[in-house]
Design an enzyme around this catalytic site. Structure first.
Site, PDB file in Angstrom:
ATOM      1  N   LYS A   1       0.821  -1.216   0.000  1.00 40.78           N
ATOM      2  CA  LYS A   1       0.000   0.000   0.000  1.00 40.78           C
ATOM      3  C   LYS A   1       0.855   1.267   0.000  1.00 40.78           C
ATOM      4  O   LYS A   1       0.367   2.343  -0.307  1.00 40.78           O
ATOM      5  CB  LYS A   1      -0.975  -0.016   1.167  1.00 40.78           C
ATOM      6  CG  LYS A   1      -2.059  -1.062   0.961  1.00 40.78           C
ATOM      7  CD  LYS A   1      -3.248  -0.878   1.887  1.00 40.78           C
ATOM      8  CE  LYS A   1      -4.343  -1.887   1.554  1.00 40.78           C
ATOM      9  NZ  LYS A   1      -3.915  -3.292   1.782  1.00 40.78           N
TER      10      LYS A   1
HETATM   11  C1  LIG Z   1      -4.499  -4.362   1.165  1.00 41.31           C
HETATM   12  C2  LIG Z   1      -3.736  -5.629   1.105  1.00 41.31           C
HETATM   13  C3  LIG Z   1      -4.061  -6.649   0.190  1.00 41.31           C
HETATM   14  C4  LIG Z   1      -5.251  -6.551  -0.743  1.00 41.31           C
HETATM   15  O1  LIG Z   1      -5.075  -5.588  -1.746  1.00 41.31           O
HETATM   16  P1  LIG Z   1      -6.355  -5.069  -2.551  1.00 41.31           P
HETATM   17  O2  LIG Z   1      -5.846  -3.993  -3.433  1.00 41.31           O
HETATM   18  O3  LIG Z   1      -7.317  -4.554  -1.513  1.00 41.31           O
HETATM   19  O4  LIG Z   1      -6.908  -6.222  -3.281  1.00 41.31           O
HETATM   20  C5  LIG Z   1      -3.276  -7.784   0.150  1.00 41.31           C
HETATM   21  N1  LIG Z   1      -2.244  -7.947   0.989  1.00 41.31           N
HETATM   22  C6  LIG Z   1      -1.894  -6.996   1.892  1.00 41.31           C
HETATM   23  C7  LIG Z   1      -0.762  -7.254   2.812  1.00 41.31           C
HETATM   24  C8  LIG Z   1      -2.620  -5.807   1.989  1.00 41.31           C
HETATM   25  O5  LIG Z   1      -2.286  -4.876   2.892  1.00 41.31           O
END
Ligand SMILES: *Cc1c(COP(=O)(O)O)cnc(C)c1O
Length: 436
Positions: free
Chosen positions: A107
């Protein structure tokens, strides 16, 4: 570039307005009016380019002149100061590690790009912009670190007291500078309610130039195509004549949607695999053509516990609501917690590689894809969305071993927590904001 809402009820919008608004006024998600294409010559020129050159080339197409090239280049350089390793573990299997940013999760890519664009737009308007975020843990820390030290911006985080992990709380409360953490005496829903109420307060919203930085912001989506573009070119260089397969651990489907953008832009991507946990409304849709969201179930891959993913609206939009077209590009597989733990174990035994539970879902989904689609000699990369040290408990369950925290996490744990305790009563929150 012009942006529309997936609900198609708003007028065309600039990148600036779409970024500062987050959600469109008709409740839809912003999407580009068209997906920009890269010609074969343009792709050829990028083939051996460093990550940031590719990121800039992609960003430039979506920006389309709103931000001068020189500034956009600086923004990209300031965002992606960390490496994106592509680690080979088998001749055709790679892990693309997206966890080298400040919060050790993917993220960071989206949050940092959004933060720097917001800072640029704030400067253009000679304003100080205030970002309000309610968080149950990880989203808040990515936003906090993304905006840390970005001029003309300040962040107010609301988190439920006693309801986030110690590491998460330390990540939220030790950034300092332009980031303020409010420890709310309530649960996550209270935090969300307070933020929503503040946004409905027109005077406050105007006075503080409030924006939300939430996960569906178009400026968080765009940078999530950069590492697919880069990764696909790297794989093509290592496997001439082959196109890449990406397996993506998915919850709200923002990450996967970034892959769809990169594929539609013309980067050498053969296929995308969505790996979900038992929250499988989208993976079932891909298989059966029916979308039936269910209440959210808690799993080991907690960041993917989403019963009704927001970005499904964008996927539908890009595929013109055509299930067959979407299923031709994307296969979905769901993975149980037991399979997740087994996978962490099997991958460690076979390759000596430790992966977190989210990445393990992506790994298992790729295995399921290969079991049903033989022969498959396309090179494949699993996107690793978090550093295993963030999920020490699951690693201990699977491997019966303790892993050491990277220095960056240890430093965060050792810092002094600074938060402002606050009730869940809106009057307290609004009086705090009006003096902020
Ligand atoms: C947010 C997140 C996801 C999922 O990603 P999306 O874009 O919501 O599908 C997967 N793994 C981790 C560690 C995350 O923080």
């Amino acid at each position: 570039m012009i942006f529309y809402s997936t609900n198609k009820k708003t007028t065309p919008t600039s990148l600036k307005k779409a970024t500062l608004e987050g959600l469109a006024t008709d409740g839809g998600l912003y999407v580009p009016s068209e997906i920009p294409g890269f010609s074969e010559e343009e792709i050829e020129l990028l083939r051996d380019a460093p990550f940031n050159d590719i990121a800039f080339a992609v960003a430039k197409k979506f920006n389309d002149g709103e931000i001068p090239d020189g500034r956009l280049g600086e923004i990209v350089e300031n965002c992606f100061t960390f490496a994106t390793p592509l680690v080979g573990i088998e001749p055709h299997t790679y892990i693309e590690e997206l966890f080298n940013g400040p919060t050790l999760a993917f993220k960071d890519y989206g949050a940092r790009f959004l933060a720097h664009l917001t800072g640029y737009f704030a400067e253009e308007d000679h304003r100080l912009i205030t970002i309000l975020v309610a968080t149950s843990g990880d989203t808040g820390s990515a936003v906090a670190y993304g905006f840390k030290g970005v001029p003309n911006t300040r962040v107010v985080l609301l988190y439920p007291s006693g309801k986030v992990s110690r590491l998460q709380e330390q990540q939220l409360t030790t950034v300092g500078g332009n980031v303020t953490a409010l420890e709310i005496d309530g649960d996550f829903d209270d935090c969300q309610r307070l933020v929503k109420q503040a946004f409905m307060d027109a005077e406050l919203k105007q006075k503080l130039a409030l924006t939300s930085a939430n996960s569906i912001n178009i400026s968080r989506l765009i940078p999530q195509s950069f590492y697919y573009a880069w990764g696909s070119l790297q794989l093509e260089t290592r496997h001439p004549g082959k196109k890449a397969v990406f397996s993506v651990p998915s919850g709200n489907y923002g990450n996967l949607t970034g892959g769809v953008l990169a594929k539609m832009m013309g980067f050498p991507i053969d296929h995308l695999i969505a790996g979900s946990n038992v929250n499988d409304s989208v993976t079932r849709y891909l298989e059966e053509g029916r979308y039936e969201p269910h209440p959210t179930v808690e799993t080991l891959s907690s960041a993917m516990d989403v019963g009704n993913p927001s970005n499904f609206a964008r996927l539908r939009y890009f595929y013109r609501d055509d299930h067959r077209a979407m299923a031709a590009d994307i296969s979905g597989y769901s993975v149980s917690d037991a399979e997740t733990l087994d996978t962490i174990r099997a991958v460690y035994d076979r390759f000596g590689y430790i992966m977190d539970p989210h990445t393990a879902v992506g790994f298992r989904a790729l295995e399921k894809f290969r079991e049903t689609n033989k022969p498959c000699d396309e090179p494949a990369a699993i996107l690793s969305t978090a550093h295993p040290a963030k999920f020490i408990e699951a690693i201990k369950d699977a491997l019966d071993m303790d892993i050491t925290l990277p220095d960056r996490l240890q430093e965060v744990l050792d810092k002094q927590k600074i938060s402002i305790p606050m009730s869940a009563d809106y009057r307290d929150f609004s009086s705090f904001l009006s003096k902020f």
